[in-house]
Every structure is written in C-alpha cells, then in structure tokens.
Design an enzyme around this catalytic site. Structure first.
Site, PDB file in Angstrom:
ATOM      1  N   THR A 250      34.280  24.443  43.882  1.00  0.00           N
ATOM      2  CA  THR A 250      32.824  24.640  43.925  1.00  0.00           C
ATOM      3  C   THR A 250      32.411  25.188  45.289  1.00  0.00           C
ATOM      4  O   THR A 250      31.550  26.065  45.388  1.00  0.00           O
ATOM      5  CB  THR A 250      32.124  23.307  43.604  1.00  0.00           C
ATOM      6  OG1 THR A 250      32.482  22.953  42.253  1.00  0.00           O
ATOM      7  CG2 THR A 250      30.621  23.397  43.712  1.00  0.00           C
ATOM      8  N   GLU A 270      34.095  29.349  37.217  1.00  0.00           N
ATOM      9  CA  GLU A 270      34.702  28.140  36.621  1.00  0.00           C
ATOM     10  C   GLU A 270      35.111  27.264  37.792  1.00  0.00           C
ATOM     11  O   GLU A 270      36.058  27.590  38.499  1.00  0.00           O
ATOM     12  CB  GLU A 270      35.950  28.501  35.809  1.00  0.00           C
ATOM     13  CG  GLU A 270      35.703  29.373  34.615  1.00  0.00           C
ATOM     14  CD  GLU A 270      35.116  28.625  33.443  1.00  0.00           C
ATOM     15  OE1 GLU A 270      34.883  27.394  33.560  1.00  0.00           O
ATOM     16  OE2 GLU A 270      34.865  29.268  32.419  1.00  0.00           O
ATOM     17  N   CYS A 304      41.203  21.188  36.323  1.00  0.00           N
ATOM     18  CA  CYS A 304      39.773  21.045  36.625  1.00  0.00           C
ATOM     19  C   CYS A 304      39.068  20.132  35.633  1.00  0.00           C
ATOM     20  O   CYS A 304      38.110  19.463  35.975  1.00  0.00           O
ATOM     21  CB  CYS A 304      39.126  22.415  36.655  1.00  0.00           C
ATOM     22  SG  CYS A 304      39.564  23.375  35.229  1.00  0.00           S
ATOM     23  N   GLU A 401      36.099  15.417  43.390  1.00  0.00           N
ATOM     24  CA  GLU A 401      37.269  15.938  42.691  1.00  0.00           C
ATOM     25  C   GLU A 401      38.462  15.858  43.625  1.00  0.00           C
ATOM     26  O   GLU A 401      38.405  16.371  44.743  1.00  0.00           O
ATOM     27  CB  GLU A 401      37.038  17.391  42.286  1.00  0.00           C
ATOM     28  CG  GLU A 401      38.254  17.959  41.599  1.00  0.00           C
ATOM     29  CD  GLU A 401      38.032  19.370  41.118  1.00  0.00           C
ATOM     30  OE1 GLU A 401      37.688  20.215  41.956  1.00  0.00           O
ATOM     31  OE2 GLU A 401      38.204  19.614  39.919  1.00  0.00           O
TER      32      GLU A 401
HETATM   33  P1  NAD Z   1      39.930  27.673  46.080  1.00  0.00           P
HETATM   34  O1  NAD Z   1      38.517  27.737  45.714  1.00  0.00           O
HETATM   35  O2  NAD Z   1      40.293  27.355  47.477  1.00  0.00           O
HETATM   36  O3  NAD Z   1      40.694  29.036  45.745  1.00  0.00           O
HETATM   37  C1  NAD Z   1      40.577  29.685  44.519  1.00  0.00           C
HETATM   38  C2  NAD Z   1      40.756  31.169  44.733  1.00  0.00           C
HETATM   39  O4  NAD Z   1      39.726  31.629  45.585  1.00  0.00           O
HETATM   40  C3  NAD Z   1      42.066  31.574  45.418  1.00  0.00           C
HETATM   41  O5  NAD Z   1      42.519  32.784  44.863  1.00  0.00           O
HETATM   42  C4  NAD Z   1      41.649  31.800  46.848  1.00  0.00           C
HETATM   43  O6  NAD Z   1      42.465  32.718  47.540  1.00  0.00           O
HETATM   44  C5  NAD Z   1      40.257  32.372  46.667  1.00  0.00           C
HETATM   45  N1  NAD Z   1      39.374  32.220  47.814  1.00  0.00           N
HETATM   46  C6  NAD Z   1      39.417  31.300  48.811  1.00  0.00           C
HETATM   47  N2  NAD Z   1      38.435  31.524  49.702  1.00  0.00           N
HETATM   48  C7  NAD Z   1      37.733  32.591  49.268  1.00  0.00           C
HETATM   49  C8  NAD Z   1      36.587  33.295  49.735  1.00  0.00           C
HETATM   50  N3  NAD Z   1      35.959  32.936  50.855  1.00  0.00           N
HETATM   51  N4  NAD Z   1      36.127  34.331  49.013  1.00  0.00           N
HETATM   52  C9  NAD Z   1      36.725  34.697  47.866  1.00  0.00           C
HETATM   53  N5  NAD Z   1      37.830  34.088  47.377  1.00  0.00           N
HETATM   54  C10 NAD Z   1      38.331  33.035  48.062  1.00  0.00           C
HETATM   55  O7  NAD Z   1      40.504  26.644  45.051  1.00  0.00           O
HETATM   56  P2  NAD Z   1      41.987  26.204  44.889  1.00  0.00           P
HETATM   57  O8  NAD Z   1      42.271  25.228  45.960  1.00  0.00           O
HETATM   58  O9  NAD Z   1      42.869  27.390  44.785  1.00  0.00           O
HETATM   59  O10 NAD Z   1      41.948  25.529  43.417  1.00  0.00           O
HETATM   60  C11 NAD Z   1      41.541  24.230  43.239  1.00  0.00           C
HETATM   61  C12 NAD Z   1      40.097  24.171  42.795  1.00  0.00           C
HETATM   62  O11 NAD Z   1      39.854  25.054  41.700  1.00  0.00           O
HETATM   63  C13 NAD Z   1      39.708  22.825  42.291  1.00  0.00           C
HETATM   64  O12 NAD Z   1      38.506  22.431  42.886  1.00  0.00           O
HETATM   65  C14 NAD Z   1      39.537  22.996  40.783  1.00  0.00           C
HETATM   66  O13 NAD Z   1      38.622  22.159  40.171  1.00  0.00           O
HETATM   67  C15 NAD Z   1      39.143  24.397  40.657  1.00  0.00           C
HETATM   68  N6  NAD Z   1      39.565  24.924  39.347  1.00  0.00           N
HETATM   69  C16 NAD Z   1      38.638  25.085  38.381  1.00  0.00           C
HETATM   70  C17 NAD Z   1      39.004  25.552  37.138  1.00  0.00           C
HETATM   71  C18 NAD Z   1      38.009  25.746  36.052  1.00  0.00           C
HETATM   72  O14 NAD Z   1      38.338  26.337  35.043  1.00  0.00           O
HETATM   73  N7  NAD Z   1      36.805  25.291  36.196  1.00  0.00           N
HETATM   74  C19 NAD Z   1      40.330  25.893  36.886  1.00  0.00           C
HETATM   75  C20 NAD Z   1      41.245  25.722  37.898  1.00  0.00           C
HETATM   76  C21 NAD Z   1      40.853  25.245  39.127  1.00  0.00           C
END
Ligand code: NAD
Length: 500
Positions: A250, A270, A304, A401
């Site tokens: 988020t 998402e 998630c 979370e």
């Molecule tokens: P994250 O938000 O750190 O990263 C997700 C993606 O965003 C990665 O590809 C990352 O490189 C990119 N990213 C990071 N900083 C960015 C920026 N400033 N601008 C644009 N892109 C950027 O999340 P994570 O640690 O990779 O994944 C875990 C999180 O994702 C958990 O909070 C989980 O709930 C959520 N998640 C949600 C769903 C869903 O369907 N709702 C599915 C999977 C994961």
C-alpha cells in the site's frame, strides 16, 4: 558452485537459463541496461547469489516505452484482429505449459517456494489465466445505446485498448502476478512494459522469451528488470504511458498514484491486506483446521489475501487453534526444490527481520506465540509458522500486514456475534475475508456486511480466472481477473450519429 544450481532435481534447461546473461527485452531484442549495471538475484533458500540481471533505469524504461508506443501507435498490434490475438495468447499458454517444469524450477529457485506448488499453482494457473483471456478477445466490445434525445439516432459505445501500459509486480507470485497483468492487457490490444520485482525477475524474463517464440510482435511486450525506486518509479511517472497497473505494498501504491498524476494516467492497484476469517461453532473442526492453515501459511504467508486474523467462537476455539497449530507444525520446512518441502523460506533477510520483529513486539505486548522460530538468516531466510494467542485488536501484529507465516487467533462470544462485521472491518484494508458456518443466513448476512473485495464461505479464496479480485479501501483500486480486468485496459467511447 551455488547449492541451488547444483540441486540434483534441476533440469539442464533451467541451469542453462540461470547461468545465461540476463538483459532487458525491448522491441523484441535483448540488451544490457544503458548504464551497464546489473543487480544481484539471491536464492532465498541458501542466501547465496543465484545470478545477475540487468538493472534497468529511467533511460531503459524510456527505450521500452518508445518501443511499446511504436508497437501500439504505428506498429502491427493495432491491426491484429481479435481472433489472431486469441491464437497468439493460446500459443503462449501452450508454450508455458510445455515449459511448466522449467518455469516451476525457476520460480522455486528465485522465490524459495516449494517446486510442487510452483508447478501446480503458479505455473498451471498462469496457463489457465492466459487461456481465459484468450477467450475474451473475440467476445468483448461496446454496445448500441437507445438514446432519448429528440430525433433519430444511431448511438453506440466502443471499448478501445487504453494504449501503452506499465505493469509493476511483486515477488510473492512473480509469474502469476505478471500473467494476471499481461494476459488481459494483450487481450484488450494494449502494449506493455513489465517491471518484475528486483528479488524475482527470472520467470518474467523466461516469459519474455516465450512471448517472442509465440510470435507476439516485437515491442508489444517489453520486460525491464530493475529496482523499484529507479525503474519502477520511472515507469509510473513516464508521460507516454497511458496506464499503470501495480501490485505491491500500500505504501508504494500511494507513491505510484502520485507519480501517475503528471499525465493523469489510469491507475489500478492490488495492494496489501489483513484478511479476517470467522469461524462459527457449527464448523467441522477436523475439516476446517487444514484449510485454515493453508489460508494463513501457504506460500510462507506471503500472500496478500492470506487469512491472518482468525476469529473463532469460544466453544471451539481451543480445539481448533490447537489443530491448526498441529497441522502447520507438521509441515516440512525446507529448500524449495526438495520434493517433500511444504513451506519454503521468506523472500529476503529484510523480510525475515520484519517478521521476527513483529513476533518480538507481540511477545513484549503479552501475546502467546506458538512456533515462530527463526533460522540463521545468513543460510536461508527460514522461520517456522507462528500461531498467536492472547492478542489484542490494538497490537501491531493484529493491525499490520506482516507478509509472513503469522496467524493471530482470537475468540468471540455469542454476545459478540452482532459485532462481528464491525470487528472484521476494523482495518484499513479490505482485500479478502472468509466465513465458516453451515447457517446460510449467517453466511449471507456477513458476506454483505464485510468490506472486502472477495468473501469466501467455507473456503478462504478461490483463485479462478473468472472471479474478479481486488480490494476495498486501502487494498487497492480496480479488479483483476474476470471481465473487470479487461475493463481496466480499455477506454469507453460513445459515438452518436444524427440520422435526420
Ligand atoms: P513493494 O511495494 O515494495 O514492491 C512491489 C513492486 O513495486 C516491485 O516491483 C518494486 O520494485 C516496485 N517498486 C518499489 N518502489 C517503487 C516505486 N517507488 N515506484 C514504482 N515501483 C516501485 O512490495 P513487495 O515488498 O514487493 O511485495 C509485498 C507487498 O505486496 C505486500 O504488502 C503485499 O500485500 C502486496 N501484494 C499485494 C497483492 C495483491 O494482489 N493485492 C499481491 C501480491 C503482493
């Protein structure tokens, strides 16, 4: 040699792929990052270096966006008929199916998840997702509209592909999340720049190869590996990207929204969740316990929609919680490529520290923690499943979370049944929820009152391509899967023709 690559179960194709140089897929060709930089990809089951991939940055994102722009505006993709798009998607699905073992091994190496689940869940359900959207290509469009203004009219709507789409995905289901995004976008006729998570880029790169092999024209799908703060941020902000689709935290989702404001690109998100599971006393405890364990701990809890807030009626609380814990305590935790592994490691040392930090805070706050024993994270990021009792609704472990194998089990009394929806809704999130009861009236009433994008009754979540998935509140914007996903990738145009 690294232990992962030496694993006896690995096929030569997988080994060869991991060892290969990994560039960026731009306009149908593989190239290094313009800076020449690479990023290290770790094997989370050993904490050793697995391979390196190109570290794309803003200049590479720009090259990829130009290629996608050209393929959309001037290239062949706009002229490809829906039936031909369907054939190309089916071809891609067939190739993914043919390479299911290799994709599963890559996913297991890269993410740490058990290879059996990677094959059955990540890869095969991704194949089904591509086939599902292949079917939509020929069945999706506008409609004629009877207008009431004076005169004679022929009025209709069209649904047009939105254009160039940036797609940013996380590491928990690297292939699955990429496919949830590229399949509807391709079905709708968009072109794509995909940015995989820096921790898990390998299956997206292999998917890029299969996209080319399927005959999808150059520039239609571009894959730029790189860090979020550089490549991801540049993609979200790029003025020639028409839409950004993001899955992740988020916190980062909010940054993506801000970055998208510049050209007011369309945004779908998402995000995270803290999903409630409510169990009534008419539940068959022996049947429910393994299902509740899977709902919370599958994929090491890095899901998630994981059912992590468990509310159980006091009459069956002790028995059910004990059975859930006994179930997960019996799971074999180990290296993903070992055939009998039921739960792999967390993705990274950072995530390991985060999960153990939450558990320490919960103990300090007075919670009882069953399990939750961390391994030495320098040799693989393992932790045993944790079931927490004696938690309070105010504790961080209940509110935030965690994205790890941590379940908070709470009880409720008869006098609290009327308040259950409010208890379930006491969160900033609203991704998923589930209810266990044989009483239809109770199930329907709660399903209506709970604020979540998916509600399961006697099941936690059903990952069917036709069922829309997404969140209320801070769990996101828009729905993936189903017809709703296609709507995310199209604009509606109204055309009115004056016939007088
Ligand atoms: P994250 O938000 O750190 O990263 C997700 C993606 O965003 C990665 O590809 C990352 O490189 C990119 N990213 C990071 N900083 C960015 C920026 N400033 N601008 C644009 N892109 C950027 O999340 P994570 O640690 O990779 O994944 C875990 C999180 O994702 C958990 O909070 C989980 O709930 C959520 N998640 C949600 C769903 C869903 O369907 N709702 C599915 C999977 C994961």
């Amino acid at each position: 040699m690294q232990r992962g690559i030496a694993h006896p179960s690995l096929s030569e194709a997988t080994r060869e792929f991991v060892r290969r140089a990994h560039g960026l897929l731009i306009d149908g060709k593989w190239s290094e990052a313009q800076s020449g930089r690479t990023l290290d990809v770790e094997d989370p089951g050993t904490a050793e270096l697995l391979t390196r991939v190109a570290a794309g940055e803003a200049a590479d994102i720009d090259r990829a966006v130009q290629a996608a722009r050209q393929a959309f505006d001037g290239g062949p993709w706009r002229r490809v008929k829906p039936a031909e798009r369907a054939r190309l998607l089916w071809k891609l699905a067939d190739l993914m199916h043919d390479h299911a073992d290799e994709l599963a091994q890559l996913e297991s190496l890269d993410n740490g998840k058990p290879v059996v689940f990677a094959r059955a869940v990540d890869v095969l359900s991704s194949v089904e997702m591509v086939r599902y959207f292949a079917g939509w290509t020929t069945k999706f469009g506008g409609e004629t509209v009877d207008v009431s203004v004076p005169g004679e009219w022929h009025a209709y709507t069209t649904r047009e592909p939105i254009g160039v789409v940036g797609q940013i995905v996380p590491w928990n289901y690297p292939l699955g999340m990429a496919v949830w995004k590229i399949a509807p976008a391709l079905a709708a006729g968009c072109t794509i720049v995909l940015k995989p998570a820096e921790q898990t880029p390998l299956t997206a790169l292999r998917l890029g190869e299969l996209v080319l092999e399927a005959g999808i024209p150059p520039g239609v799908v571009n894959v730029v590996t790189g860090y979020g703060e550089t490549a991801g941020a540049a993609l979200a902000a790029h003025p020639q990207v028409d839409k950004i689709a993001f899955t992740g935290s988020t916190e980062v989702g909010k940054l993506v929204v801000q970055a998208a404001l510049g050209n007011m690109k369309r945004v779908s998100l998402e995000l995270g969740g803290k999903s409630p599971v409510i169990v009534f006393p008419d539940t068959d405890v022996a049947k429910a316990a393994p299902a509740l364990a899977r709902a919370a701990f599958f994929n090491t809890g890095q899901v998630c929609s994981a059912g992590t807030r468990l509310y159980v009626h006091e009459r069956i609380y002790d028995e059910l919680v004990e059975q859930v814990y006994t179930e997960v305590a019996g799971w074999r935790i180990g290296y993903g490529l070992d055939a009998d592994t039921k739960m792999g490691p967390l993705i990274s040392a950072e995530q390991h520290a985060r999960v153990t930090g939450f558990l320490e805070a919960a103990r300090a706050d007075g919670a009882t923690v069953l399990g939750g024993a961390p391994s030495d994270a320098t040799r693989g990021h393992f932790i045993t499943p944790a079931v927490l009792k004696d938690t309070l609704p105010t504790m961080s472990v209940v509110r935030e979370e965690i994205f790890g194998p941590v379940l908070c089990a709470m009880s409720f009394r008869d006098s609290e049944i009327e308040r259950l929806a409010a208890i379930a809704n006491d969160t900033n999130y609203g991704l998923a929820a589930s209810i266990r009861t044989r009483d239809l009236s109770v199930a329907h009433k709660l399903a209506r009152r709970i604020k979540a994008g998916s509600v399961g009754v006697n099941v936690h979540s059903v990952p069917d391509p036709a069922l829309p998935f997404g969140g209320f509140r801070q769990s996101g914007w828009g729905r993936e899967r189903g017809r709703e996903a296609l709507e995310l990738y199209t604009e509606v145009k109204s055309v009115a023709i004056n016939l007088d």
